[in-house]
Every structure is written in structure tokens, then in C-alpha cells.
Scaffold this motif. Structure first.
Motif, PDB file in Angstrom:
ATOM      1  N   ALA A 145      -0.165  -8.299  16.671  1.00 59.86           N
ATOM      2  CA  ALA A 145      -0.336  -8.208  15.333  1.00 59.86           C
ATOM      3  C   ALA A 145       0.528  -9.013  14.167  1.00 59.86           C
ATOM      4  O   ALA A 145       1.321  -9.758  15.046  1.00 59.86           O
ATOM      5  N   LEU A 146      -0.045  -9.097  13.143  1.00 65.14           N
ATOM      6  CA  LEU A 146       0.906  -9.753  12.232  1.00 65.14           C
ATOM      7  C   LEU A 146       2.083  -8.932  11.690  1.00 65.14           C
ATOM      8  O   LEU A 146       1.938  -7.813  11.575  1.00 65.14           O
ATOM      9  N   TRP A 147       2.959  -9.817  11.093  1.00 58.01           N
ATOM     10  CA  TRP A 147       4.040  -8.825  10.227  1.00 58.01           C
ATOM     11  C   TRP A 147       3.979  -9.445   8.782  1.00 58.01           C
ATOM     12  O   TRP A 147       4.046 -10.375   8.381  1.00 58.01           O
ATOM     13  N   GLN A 148       3.489  -8.463   7.955  1.00 58.90           N
ATOM     14  CA  GLN A 148       3.280  -8.642   6.522  1.00 58.90           C
ATOM     15  C   GLN A 148       3.445  -7.475   5.741  1.00 58.90           C
ATOM     16  O   GLN A 148       3.420  -6.498   6.353  1.00 58.90           O
ATOM     17  N   GLU A 149       3.220  -7.500   4.485  1.00 59.16           N
ATOM     18  CA  GLU A 149       3.521  -6.674   3.521  1.00 59.16           C
ATOM     19  C   GLU A 149       2.228  -5.732   3.325  1.00 59.16           C
ATOM     20  O   GLU A 149       1.145  -6.442   2.907  1.00 59.16           O
ATOM     21  N   VAL A 150       2.336  -4.504   3.267  1.00 55.86           N
ATOM     22  CA  VAL A 150       0.931  -3.672   3.186  1.00 55.86           C
ATOM     23  C   VAL A 150       1.280  -2.417   2.444  1.00 55.86           C
ATOM     24  O   VAL A 150       2.155  -1.757   2.747  1.00 55.86           O
ATOM     25  N   ASN A 151       0.773  -2.282   1.313  1.00 60.32           N
ATOM     26  CA  ASN A 151       1.289  -1.472   0.263  1.00 60.32           C
ATOM     27  C   ASN A 151       2.697  -1.196  -0.016  1.00 60.32           C
ATOM     28  O   ASN A 151       3.203  -0.263   0.110  1.00 60.32           O
ATOM     29  N   GLY A 152       3.007  -2.476  -0.022  1.00 57.26           N
ATOM     30  CA  GLY A 152       4.379  -2.579  -0.616  1.00 57.26           C
ATOM     31  C   GLY A 152       5.526  -2.403   0.662  1.00 57.26           C
ATOM     32  O   GLY A 152       6.672  -2.450   0.429  1.00 57.26           O
ATOM     33  N   GLN A 153       5.002  -2.245   1.819  1.00 54.99           N
ATOM     34  CA  GLN A 153       5.870  -1.864   2.885  1.00 54.99           C
ATOM     35  C   GLN A 153       5.706  -3.195   4.039  1.00 54.99           C
ATOM     36  O   GLN A 153       4.353  -3.500   4.366  1.00 54.99           O
ATOM     37  N   GLU A 154       6.737  -3.701   4.512  1.00 52.30           N
ATOM     38  CA  GLU A 154       6.721  -4.633   5.485  1.00 52.30           C
ATOM     39  C   GLU A 154       6.429  -3.904   7.000  1.00 52.30           C
ATOM     40  O   GLU A 154       7.003  -3.125   7.257  1.00 52.30           O
ATOM     41  N   GLN A 155       5.514  -4.373   7.678  1.00 53.82           N
ATOM     42  CA  GLN A 155       5.200  -3.946   8.849  1.00 53.82           C
ATOM     43  C   GLN A 155       4.145  -4.556   9.824  1.00 53.82           C
ATOM     44  O   GLN A 155       3.662  -5.570   9.363  1.00 53.82           O
ATOM     45  N   ALA A 156       4.174  -4.329  11.197  1.00 54.64           N
ATOM     46  CA  ALA A 156       3.059  -4.731  11.829  1.00 54.64           C
ATOM     47  C   ALA A 156       1.543  -4.657  11.578  1.00 54.64           C
ATOM     48  O   ALA A 156       1.376  -3.418  11.228  1.00 54.64           O
ATOM     49  N   ASN A 157       0.784  -5.502  11.446  1.00 50.62           N
ATOM     50  CA  ASN A 157      -0.621  -5.173  10.925  1.00 50.62           C
ATOM     51  C   ASN A 157      -1.627  -5.998  11.672  1.00 50.62           C
ATOM     52  O   ASN A 157      -1.585  -7.083  11.731  1.00 50.62           O
ATOM     53  N   HIS A 158      -2.706  -5.299  12.157  1.00 51.76           N
ATOM     54  CA  HIS A 158      -3.932  -5.981  12.951  1.00 51.76           C
ATOM     55  C   HIS A 158      -4.805  -6.447  11.867  1.00 51.76           C
ATOM     56  O   HIS A 158      -6.110  -6.196  11.839  1.00 51.76           O
ATOM     57  N   SER A 159      -4.598  -7.323  10.916  1.00 50.73           N
ATOM     58  CA  SER A 159      -5.312  -7.986   9.911  1.00 50.73           C
ATOM     59  C   SER A 159      -5.840  -9.078  10.539  1.00 50.73           C
ATOM     60  O   SER A 159      -6.860  -9.752   9.841  1.00 50.73           O
ATOM     61  N   CYS A 160      -5.550  -9.353  11.805  1.00 54.25           N
ATOM     62  CA  CYS A 160      -6.174 -10.446  12.680  1.00 54.25           C
ATOM     63  C   CYS A 160      -7.416  -9.988  13.370  1.00 54.25           C
ATOM     64  O   CYS A 160      -8.131 -10.796  13.861  1.00 54.25           O
ATOM     65  N   GLY A 161      -7.623  -8.590  13.503  1.00 57.35           N
ATOM     66  CA  GLY A 161      -8.725  -8.024  14.490  1.00 57.35           C
ATOM     67  C   GLY A 161      -8.595  -8.117  15.649  1.00 57.35           C
ATOM     68  O   GLY A 161      -9.350  -7.504  16.622  1.00 57.35           O
ATOM     69  N   HIS A 162      -7.029  -8.150  16.146  1.00 56.66           N
ATOM     70  CA  HIS A 162      -6.980  -7.983  17.667  1.00 56.66           C
ATOM     71  C   HIS A 162      -7.068  -6.581  18.248  1.00 56.66           C
ATOM     72  O   HIS A 162      -7.309  -6.366  19.376  1.00 56.66           O
TER      73      HIS A 162
END
Length: 368
Positions: free
Chosen positions: A69-86
Motif C-alpha cells: 500500500a501507499l503511505w499518505q494522508e487520509v482524512n487528516g491522518q497519515e496511514q497506509a492506504n490501498h489507493s493503488c488498488g492492490h
């Protein structure tokens, strides 16, 4: 108890892990599949990821899912996030495994759960482990944004461009804010780099882009002119030849500005993903798989400036015949957007298409 595809995706989505840290993801995948008693389960002592096989003999057909996953800010919080679709890719490959595990196979199917695609070096690590040495065919997949495919549309190849990520450091001494003539402002040098990149002229018929995506300079004292800065540059090009031109231009810009300001500018390539070179036979087999499941959903191969380290499998092992399934799924606003969403209904059909493709590929290998 066997979980549904939606349950699998939900777990993976809410338990995302960034590149080279996907150990829990690896364990979850292995736990999901080991109850089917596959012929081989391989994990690694020095990295996450897994290789799981069913069937035996030739041909050897691989299917790859990227798991980071990517590391990015989601709703004001830094976190691992599958915005890549993996998370969807893993779910798809697990679904294919579940279908094929209950089938008599005339050959071997190798399921490759690969770490660190977002870093651009996960595929290379798997190649070094020998994962692709005896592969005959390799299939991948990737969700596509609405700008490329409509929901329910599928294409048998994704013609990715080349991507290169360059890290740079501007090295000079700090100076007092009241005496700018005694030093060089690293922020202004970074601005000069951006200016020169924006005024680089290469063949406009070949899609490309150059942009600075990271810049850190200065500290807590605003009366200090920073002499040092760290920056990153993202290069994209549809062809490997164009990428060579862009890379050379960045090097020339850095050399020129370092000489002009009498400072040091160091560059280092963090990752480099080559442009895709697809195999026509593998693409035709995947097109046939789409045709078998839903002829109306088949579209021509698509071209995108995005990159994927999937192509290192074929670059490092040219004997492997490979292509990627493009999955139209109403993905918006776009890949890597922190609020990315997609239509999950495309995943079961993608499973069916890839399952049909692998069966046809094994049958063709039998006839050859």
C-alpha cells in the motif's frame, strides 16, 4: 471457513501495509490458501511476499498480485492506504486460486504475491529469488481509472510508460537572512531546477512529464537562508528512449546550476520502471479469455503514462510471455488519490476472465 471475495477485500483494505512491511498481509494470504493443500507454499526469511503453486509439470503459468500500500494522508491522518488498488489485485488472484484449486490442471499455476511494487523494486527482488526462471507465461492485472476504461470494460494489455524517481540534495552553507549575498539559497536553486524542467523541449508526440514532487529546506528559524535542500523528481515517459532523454536533461540541469552557483547538487536514482514491452501471444490469450466470459466487455489494449514494476519480469527473463489485464471499475477520482473508490462488482468478472485465460493457456501448452 472460506471467506467471500468481498470479505477478503475488506480485510486487506483495512489492514494495509506499506512496501517491504507486508508481513501480516503475506501471512493472511497464506492462511487463506493453505487449506486447499497447494503443491508448494514458499515464503522468505529476508522479505515479505509468497509464492504458492498448484498443479505440476509444464507449462508453468504465473499470475502476479502486488501486495503493498501507499503511505499518505487520509482524512487528516497519515496511514497506509490501498489507493493503488492492490487490495483488489490480491483479492482477484486469491479468487483465481480458489477456482483453479478445484480443477484438474495440465501444468503448473504459480501465484506470485509480490511486495514493494510502489517502490519499483519488488519485482526485481522476486526475480532474484528465481520466481520467474522457469515461467512460460505470466499474467498481471490493474484497476484502471474512469479516464481510461468504463466500468465492466476489460483490455488484454496495459501499455505502461517508463517511470523514474530521482532523489537530489543541494549542498551549500546556511547564511544570515540579512546577508543573502554571502551564500546560496537552496530554495531558489530548487526553483531554478523546476524552471529548467518546465522549459525542457522534447518530442511532443511522445507522452512525458518532469516534475518535482518533494522539497525539504529550512528549519525552525526563519532568519536563516537554507543552504541545503532535499528534493525528489518524478519522470514519466511512454518509451524507454524518451526516458533516457529526460534523465540526461535532469543531469545537465543539475550540472549547470551547480556550476553556476558554485555549489554541489547530488542526484541518485531511487527506482526506475521501464516501459512495457508486451508479448503478442500472451495478449491474444488474455483477449480470448475476455471474449470467453463477456465478448461485449472487450476493449483494445490501452496506453497509459503510469508505470509498473511488473515489466521487470520480462526484461530480466525475456523468455517469459507476459501481459496485464486492464480492469474498468468506475475508479475515481484517480489512482493514488487518498479517497479513491471503485466498483467492486468488476472483481468477480476479472476472476472469471483470468481463470478462463489460464485454463486456455494450459490447454495451449498441452497442444504445443
Amino acid at each position: 471457513m472460506t471467506q467471500t471475495l468481498k470479505e477478503i477485500w475488506t480485510h486487506l483494505h483495512h489492514n494495509a501495509e506499506i512496501s517491504w512491511e507486508e508481513y501480516n498481509t503475506t501471512q493472511y494470504i497464506v492462511e487463506q490458501l493453505k487449506s486447499y493443500n497447494p503443491q508448494k507454499i514458499q515464503t522468505f526469511d529476508d522479505m515479505p511476499g509468497a509464492v504458492i503453486e498448484i498443479g505440476s509439470g509444464k507449462p508453468v503459468v504465473g499470475i502476479r498480485a502486488d501486495i503493498d500500500a501507499l503511505w499518505q494522508e487520509v482524512n487528516g491522518q497519515e496511514q497506509a492506504n490501498h489507493s493503488c488498488g492492490h487490495d483488489a489485485h490480491m483479492t482477484t488472484v486469491i479468487g483465481v486460486f480458489q477456482k483453479l484449486a478445484e480443477t484438474d490442471l495440465n501444468g503448473t499455476v504459480r501465484f506470485i504475491f509480490q511486495p514493494a511494487e510502489e517502490k519499483g523494486n519488488g519485482a526485481l527482488a522476486m526475480v532474484d529469488k528465481g520466481v520467474a526462471d522457469d515461467l512460460d507465461y505470466l499474467f498481471g492485472m490493474h484497476l484502471r481509472p474512469v479516464q481510461e476504461l468504463n466500468s465492466g470494460e476489460f483490455a488484454p494489455a496495459i501499455k505502461h510508460g517508463s517511470a523514474k524517481f530521482i532523489k537530489g540534495t543541494i549542498k551549500s552553507a546556511d547564511t544570515h537572512g540579512a546577508r543573502p549575498h554571502l551564500g546560496v539559497n537552496a530554495i531558489e536553486v530548487a526553483s531554478d531546477i523546476i524552471h529548467h524542467m518546465r522549459h525542457t523541449h522534447v518530442d511532443p508526440m511522445i507522452p512525458h512529464s518532469m516534475k518535482m514532487t518533494e522539497l525539504h529546506a529550512g528549519g525552525k528559524n526563519t532568519n536563516i537562508i537554507p543552504g541545503k535542500a532535499h528534493f525528489a523528481i518524478d519522470l514519466r515517459a511512454q518509451t524507454n528512449e524518451m526516458m533516457d532523454q529526460l534523465s540526461q536533461q535532469v543531469e545537465r540541469i543539475a550540472e549547470h546550476l551547480a556550476s553556476y552557483h558554485d555549489i554541489k547538487i547530488d542526484l541518485e536514482t531511487g527506482a526506475h520502471m521501464a516501459a512495457a514491452v508486451y508479448n503478442e501471444e500472451a495478449t491474444a490469450l488474455l483477449a480470448e479469455g475476455i471474449q470467453t466470459i463477456d465478448p461485449d466487455s472487450k476493449r483494445n489494449p490501452i496506453t497509459t503514462t503510469g508505470g509498473d514494476d511488473f515489466h521487470f519480469y520480462t526484461l530480466k527473463r525475456p523468455n517469459v510471455k507476459a501481459t496485464m489485464l486492464a480492469i474498468g471499475c468506475d475508479l475515481a477520482p484517480g489512482l493514488h488519490h487518498p479517497d479513491m473508490t471503485f466498483n467492486f462488482d468488476a472483481i468477480p468478472k476479472a476472476v472469471d476472465i483470468l481463470t478462463a485465460t489460464i485454463k486456455q493457456t494450459l490447454a495451449q501448452g498441452d497442444d504445443a
